[in-house]
Design an enzyme around this catalytic site. Structure first.
Site, PDB file in Angstrom:
ATOM      1  N   CYS A  97       1.015  -1.423  -0.099  1.00 36.60           N
ATOM      2  CA  CYS A  97      -0.181   0.308   0.199  1.00 36.60           C
ATOM      3  C   CYS A  97       1.009   1.217  -0.147  1.00 36.60           C
ATOM      4  O   CYS A  97       1.815   1.826  -0.425  1.00 36.60           O
ATOM      5  CB  CYS A  97      -1.068  -0.432   1.225  1.00 36.60           C
ATOM      6  SG  CYS A  97      -2.442   1.247   0.916  1.00 36.60           S
ATOM      7  N   HIS A 237      -3.660  -5.145   0.651  1.00 36.96           N
ATOM      8  CA  HIS A 237      -3.343  -6.034   2.000  1.00 36.96           C
ATOM      9  C   HIS A 237      -3.259  -7.362   2.830  1.00 36.96           C
ATOM     10  O   HIS A 237      -3.879  -7.944   3.094  1.00 36.96           O
ATOM     11  CB  HIS A 237      -4.025  -5.257   3.279  1.00 36.96           C
ATOM     12  CG  HIS A 237      -3.917  -3.552   3.165  1.00 36.96           C
ATOM     13  ND1 HIS A 237      -2.794  -2.912   4.137  1.00 36.96           N
ATOM     14  CD2 HIS A 237      -4.527  -2.619   2.515  1.00 36.96           C
ATOM     15  CE1 HIS A 237      -2.761  -2.056   3.733  1.00 36.96           C
ATOM     16  NE2 HIS A 237      -3.697  -1.367   2.572  1.00 36.96           N
ATOM     17  N   GLU A 239      -1.543  -8.760   4.175  1.00 42.52           N
ATOM     18  CA  GLU A 239      -1.879  -9.300   5.546  1.00 42.52           C
ATOM     19  C   GLU A 239      -2.642  -9.227   6.487  1.00 42.52           C
ATOM     20  O   GLU A 239      -2.710  -9.710   7.227  1.00 42.52           O
ATOM     21  CB  GLU A 239       0.348  -8.428   5.982  1.00 42.52           C
ATOM     22  CG  GLU A 239      -0.864  -6.096   6.757  1.00 42.52           C
ATOM     23  CD  GLU A 239      -0.941  -6.119   5.672  1.00 42.52           C
ATOM     24  OE1 GLU A 239      -0.833  -6.143   4.290  1.00 42.52           O
ATOM     25  OE2 GLU A 239      -1.294  -4.595   5.881  1.00 42.52           O
TER      26      GLU A 239
END
Lengths: 286, 1007
Positions: A97, A237, A239
């Site tokens: 990002c 994202h 994660e």
């Protein structure tokens, strides 16, 4: 050979995904530390101590003057040699990002064209600009990966769901030739795809409509790697889907993910493999 | 010093577009029906520095211009370049900040500028944006147009109208030079004046103190001992300095002291004949119940006295929550007011104990109707503009701070046109113990500790916020009370302070909010019984602020932190690493005095006790008489299909997805139940559920309840409904009902009887009833209120045109969820789910959404009648506990709260989330008629879906509780609602989706 690769997770100046980015590396056998950018700039610490570098998401300097620009400049001017040496030593870097935006603005991504000297030259060749919708949005997207990409982070991954959370995620290159060169070298690593397509066959150059492509990115690009395959950046994202309980379908019992893993048993989410790939790579090669 | 202008505009061409300009174009279309053919944008920078224009031009591509996507020009207006702007626009408007207003892009640009030109230490950068409009309708006035895209309170607009555009006469915006501030030596204020003059002094000086309070201050300076001690301290013995008077006004403001909640109330109930005295609503109905519960559980760590309430979550972590309102600033500048609201409440969390980390935000807004077509009083914005501005402020404040917005609501009522309510809440987490063994929820200051001001600087912005919010809004409300937040400065400060906490450097910490340093240091000084401040050390945004201004300014992004003298060097080093300004400005003492100096001159010398406990208790009158409201009488003939589609489109029910999706609700990778759920991720979530410790499924539930319109009938019922809704929402995701804590945020119209407020006694009686219900329900639910806030002057104007908000309680809840792997969401999980109603419906349609809708349209008369009541909360809690356990055990994965619009709307929303039909029968679901069972908003009801395989276990688990089989989810995509043999609704799910999603889109279409 390292047992537990050391991961530097940058923070400071508005980076804000540092905690979860540290956590996902720790879950897959890395040894991650949150390190303030200024520790590297001031010389208190050196990138040399680490095997992997992560630039997490956030709003460095509030995205003013263009997302990632100001943090990118600090790194471009102050960490040039350290970053060059890091890639030259064969060490992986990821930007997620805002971190991707930083890597693009420093010129680390997409980097010099495949050819003779593919190490970083810190020339900006691409950009990430405002979403066509004009809005920052948090929404889930489906991503598909180029199985032939040299990217060490994405090996063996075909498709995952994860959230995007950005206002400036439209990937732009100045000309179609630039796209073709990156495509020829399989550096257009990850794209937004229509989840209704058959897995493994979703990638298309045709612009997908909003919200399948959340930002109007050229050729539906969600992330790219450099010619070495070590430096990787993406807007979504991964994660944020380290565990299945974070998937919007988890109460429907249909959240996708691996069957059983060391990290979270049957509850591992699809995003964790990206980080495991880099940790395994570092274990095997550094 | 020279000023260099750099302008940047997006490149045009294949795949490239001017998104900023296009957003303005679509907003004009959506809000004003003006269809411009094109709007283009130019971002401008005015750089005042010793660096020449030529040098800046050479480096412009390194900083200001992104050469891949933008074209830059230095010292030339981009609009004048006919190669870039080939067509002549109809109008060009440039918007910049007024002098002294926070300019975040300018601040960031300066940081980047100094990376490239480190020698430019005195440089300043101001930014602006220019819009060029094409294809405007010929009757579109350029002044009006400028008015729609800027706020004159904080911004300037420079216009080139159509004539100027034709002639190429482009208006240039100049650098906003601040007028010089002149430091004035503290004045002594003579209080030996008449009562009328005392009141005049308070009114004119924006002190917001009443006569008795002014007289109490007067009395303090008449005391012989005081005079002797003051003479010895070298300060005017018999009169306050302006610094002291301002300091007392801030500290004693309604905003800081909650004088109405602390007042002695003479309460009369004309119906029951009750005539009684309540000595502090707060102590009687909020604090006492919580303290009683504190004796029964071991997890209530810190209640009421700190910046937020703290509970133990597990052995390693404690969690805390706080909610605030920022109503008055948001009325004047929706964007800045709301942003300072959210970043301000984040600081309350950071200032809890020895510092907690903010991990989730909640936002609840109350606005006038977005489609309002009636008159607007002067100085008030249209509700749609308030919505846009408040939303943008909270979005930027939350997103840039990296804190997910996990829960919230938007409520509409005409009366919020006078004062929007902007509630911002934050949840925090902190380790139970620090490495040095201290419990992190306990502050440990000692006399001799050094007090730092950390973060932003003090400026003229933000003077008189606390006292201003204690007055009603008028046309003359001051612009200095409005500020724009700076989330990045604050984020750097948060990073730094949490590191300082973990290394054990902090002994005490609090936020600088209302009342500025006077409140923050003043409150902390109570711990050690004294402090000495040197205001000359306080870093300023601009030289020349007078002593009192420095002391009370509410400039944002500041914390006050106490550090042991021996730890100062380490603290300074940490601040330098994070590039955070931290300045030692005071020392804790044990002298008993709040001692303020400016260099060597003593400018305030107030006893700590007088400062904090000297304010006299208000004596107020309250009188309850049930309001006479025409009961709601439903029409005899109705098409319930039509009603359901119209109800789904009501602003209070419709999807808020366009707005909520613009909040980051997933940063920190912990959000399990998101604001929107289901197959297409567009069904409503009932409560936020987060698992903040990575890899661990232990959860925290965050929910809220609000039901302001019930106040039209009974504010007590309003309070009970808000609390029950918050609990219901939490139960829907499987909260542990035996570990929940609440926050009460009261927003009321002025309840003090006066010429301006002739109905003050009634409004106070509403407050009494609301608090009595709050106590009754919270005691029954064993739900301690651990923190709260009140905002008591939510009126606009006075006399005939006065607008008072409906008395509004926002009840926020946070609680434990044992394992997020087992939770539920509102979406139907496919065909074959058995749908049960938990609870039962009564004939309670008073102040319901259906009553409002049909009385507004003229199809029915009145909104009165029976308002939903919580008759037996003790047994209700047992039902909630049983239901929550079925969710925690994995039996139930589908649950949805039943509130506005009753069962009809609840089940329709479940169909939307699941893109799945359902067939339900309302027969046997309660005691009321079909209107009551279908549209009524009786409390205590939740619709649950359970798979056929789990049905028997579910029914057994709920034995002894009221559950009724409603029906089943179906293979098709049709929602059928029957009442016995009568079919009331048959609609396909697509039509439900369309009805539910249209109203609040307001985007002008996706580009």
């Amino acid at each position: 050979m390292v047992d537990m690769p050391k991961v530097a997770v940058l923070f400071g100046f508005g980076i804000n995904c540092d905690h979860e980015t540290k956590a996902v590396f720790d879950l897959v056998g890395g040894q991650a530390t949150r390190v303030h950018v200024n520790h590297f700039i001031n010389g208190n610490r050196s990138l040399e101590e680490f095997q992997i570098l992560a630039v997490p998401g956030g709003f460095s300097f509030g995205d003013h003057l263009g997302s990632g620009r100001l943090l990118g400049n600090r790194m471009r001017f102050a960490l040039r040699e350290q970053l060059h040496a890091f890639v030259a030593a064969g060490k992986p870097i990821i930007g997620i990002c805002n971190g991707f935006q930083v890597l693009v603005k420093t010129g680390l991504l997409p980097g010099p064209a495949a050819g003779e000297d593919i190490l970083p030259d810190f020339v900006q060749r691409a950009s990430l600009t405002l979403n066509d919708s004009g809005r920052y949005e948090d929404r889930w997207v489906t991503l598909e990966f180029d199985s032939n990409s040299p990217c060490i982070w994405t090996k063996g991954i075909t498709r995952i769901d994860c959230p995007v959370r950005h206002g400036e995620g439209k990937f732009v290159l100045p000309s179609t030739t630039d796209f073709d060169m990156l495509a020829a070298n399989n550096q257009l690593t990850v794209r937004y795809v229509d989840p209704a397509t058959e897995k493994g066959k979703g990638i298309t150059d045709e612009l997908l409509p909003f919200p399948l492509s959340p930002n109007g990115s050229m050729r539906n690009i969600a992330g790219v790697c450099d010619a070495t395959g070590l430096v990787f950046g993406l807007m979504p994202h991964p994660e944020a889907i380290y565990a299945k309980w974070l998937h919007p379908d988890h109460t429907r019992n249909t959240a996708p993910g691996p069957e059983l893993t060391d990290a979270l048993g049957e509850w591992e989410g699809e995003g964790l493999q990206i980080f495991r790939n880099a940790v395994d790579y570092a274990k095997a090669n550094l | 010093m020279v000023v260099t202008r750099v302008e940047v505009t997006p490149k045009q061409g294949e795949g490239m577009r001017d998104v900023r300009g296009d957003s303005v174009r679509r907003q004009l279309l959506s809000d004003h029906d003006i269809n411009a053919s094109d709007v283009r944008s130019i971002v401008g920078f005015l750089i005042q520095s010793e660096i020449s224009g030529e040098e800046i031009a050479q480096r412009a591509d390194d900083l200001f211009t992104d050469p891949i996507i933008e074209i830059g020009s230095t010292n030339q207006l981009a609009i004048s370049n006919s190669e870039i702007f080939t067509e002549t626009p109809d109008c060009v408007i440039t918007i910049g900040f007024k002098p002294g207003v926070t300019d975040n892009p300018g601040k960031a640009a300066l940081d980047g500028f100094q990376t490239i030109f480190p020698q430019a230490t005195n440089a300043e950068i101001s930014t602006y944006i220019t819009y060029a409009f094409y294809g405007l309708p010929s009757d579109c006035d350029s002044q009006w147009l400028a008015g729609t895209i800027h706020n004159g309170l904080i911004q300037r607009a420079i216009i080139s109208d159509s004539n100027a555009c034709q002639n190429g006469q482009w208006a240039e915006i100049e650098f906003p030079q601040r007028p010089p501030q002149v430091f004035t030596t503290p004045d002594n204020i003579n209080l030996e004046i008449s009562d009328e003059a005392l009141e005049e002094l308070s009114y004119k000086g924006l002190l917001a103190l009443n006569l008795e309070e002014m007289q109490t201050i007067q009395g303090h300076y008449r005391d012989e001992t005081t005079r002797n001690l003051r003479a010895a301290a070298g300060i005017s013995p018999d009169a306050p300095t302006d610094v002291e008077l301002e300091c007392l006004a801030q500290t004693w403001s309604e905003h800081c002291k909650h004088k109405i909640f602390a007042s002695k109330i003479h309460h009369i109930d004309t119906e029951t004949g009750e005539d009684s005295i309540i000595d502090s609503i707060f102590k009687t109905h909020i604090m006492n119940p919580t303290h009683d519960m504190q004796g029964e559980v071991d997890w209530l760590l810190s209640v009421f006295h700190d910046n937020s309430g703290v509970i133990a979550w597990d052995d390693e972590w404690s969690i805390c929550m706080k909610a605030e309102t920022h109503n008055s600033p948001s009325a004047l500048d929706p964007y800045g007011g709301a942003m300072t609201g959210i970043v301000g409440v984040n600081r309350d969390i950071l200032g809890t104990g020895l510092g907690a980390r903010p991990i989730a935000n909640t936002d609840v807004f109350c606005f006038g109707p977005p489609n309002w077509e009636g008159d607007l009083p002067d100085n008030l914005f249209h509700p749609s503009r308030v919505l846009r501005g408040v939303h943008a402020g909270v979005r930027v404040g939350g997103n840039e701070s990296g804190i997910p917005t996990v829960n919230g609501a938007i409520v509409f009522d005409d009366r919020y046109i006078g004062k929007p309510l902007v509630y911002c809440g934050t949840i925090g987490i902190m380790p139970r113990r620090l490495a040095d063994g201290r419990e992190s929820h306990i502050k440990t200051p000692e006399a001799g500790d050094i007090v730092y001001m950390v973060g932003g600087r003090v400026g003229y912005d933000g003077i008189h916020g606390a006292t201003f919010s204690s007055l009603e809004l008028t046309e003359e409300s001051p612009s200095s009370a409005v500020q724009i937040g700076d989330p990045i400065t604050q984020k750097k400060m948060v990073d730094m302070i949490l590191e300082a906490r973990d290394t054990g450097l902090i002994t005490c910490i609090t936020d600088n909010g209302a009342g500025g340093l006077s409140s923050s240091i003043g409150e902390m000084a109570e711990y050690t019984n004294g402090c000495e401040i040197d205001l000359a050390k306080v870093p300023l945004k601009q030289a020349g602020l007078s002593a009192w201004e420095i002391l009370v300014s509410e400039s944002q992004e500041r914390m006050t932190v106490a550090v042991k003298a021996e730890d100062c060097a380490a603290f300074d080093a940490l601040a330098a690493l994070h590039e955070v300004e931290a300045t030692a400005v005071a020392t804790f003492t044990s002298t008993g005095y709040f001692h303020v100096k400016y260099e060597d001159m003593t400018v305030a010398y107030l006893p700590i006790e007088f400062l904090h406990d000297g304010v006299p208790q208000l004596q107020l009158e309250s009188e309850w008489k049930t309001p006479q409201i025409k009961p709601f009488a439903p029409p005899t003939q109705s098409d319930h299909n039509d009603l359901l589609l119209r109800m789904l489109a009501r602003p209070n029910i419709t999807s808020k997805e366009t707005w909520v999706r613009q909040y980051d609700h997933e940063v920190i990778a912990q959000t399990v139940v998101k604001p929107f759920v289901g197959v297409e991720r567009d069904g409503p979530g009932d409560a936020g559920l987060i698992a903040p410790i990575h890899g661990n499924p232990h959860g925290i539930v965050v929910s809220c309840g609000i039901a302001p319109r019930y106040s039209d009938i009974d504010a007590g019922a309003m309070a009970a409904a808000a609390i029950d809704e918050a609990v219901r929402n939490a139960v829907c995701v499987g909260v542990d009902v035996d570990k929940i804590a609440g926050l009460d945020n009261f927003c009321w119209p002025d309840p003090i009887e006066s010429v301006k407020t002739p109905d003050g006694k009634f409004k106070l009686a509403q407050l009494v009833r609301a608090n009595r219900e709050l106590e009754r329900v919270c005691r029954a639910y064993r739900l301690p209120c651990v923190s709260g806030k009140d905002s008591m002057k939510n009126d606009y104007g006075s006399g005939e045109g006065k607008i008072s908000i409906p008395p509004t309680l926002l009840f926020s809840l946070f609680g434990d969820q044992p394992d997020v792997r087992f939770t539920a969401t509102s979406d139907l999980k496919g065909a074959g789910e058995r749908l049960y109603l938990v609870g039962s419906s009564k004939q309670e349609l008073g102040a319901s959404e259906i009553a409002y809708m049909l009385s507004e349209s003229g199809e029915a008369e009145g909104i009165g009648g029976e308002v939903p009541q919580l008759a037996n909360p003790e047994s209700q809690l047992n039902t909630y506990r049983a239901l929550s356990k079925t969710i925690q055990s994995g039996l139930v994965r589908t649950a949805h709260d039943c509130s506005e619009g009753g069962i009809a709307v609840a089940v329709a929303e479940m169909c939307i989330g699941g893109r799945c039909g359902a067939n339900i029968d309302l027969d046997g679901t309660g005691s009321g008629d079909v209107w009551g069972r279908m549209w009524g908003e009786s409390l205590g009801r939740i619709v649950v879906g359970v798979s056929a395989g789990n049905e028997a276990d579910f029914v057994e688990a709920m034995a002894g509780h009221s559950i009724t089989l409603l029906g089943i989810s179906t293979v098709g995509d049709t929602l059928i609602v029957s009442d016995g043999y009568d079919e009331l609704v048959e609609l396909d799910v697509d039509s439900l989706v369309t009805a539910w999603q249209g109203t609040l889109d307001l985007t002008g279409g996706v580009a």
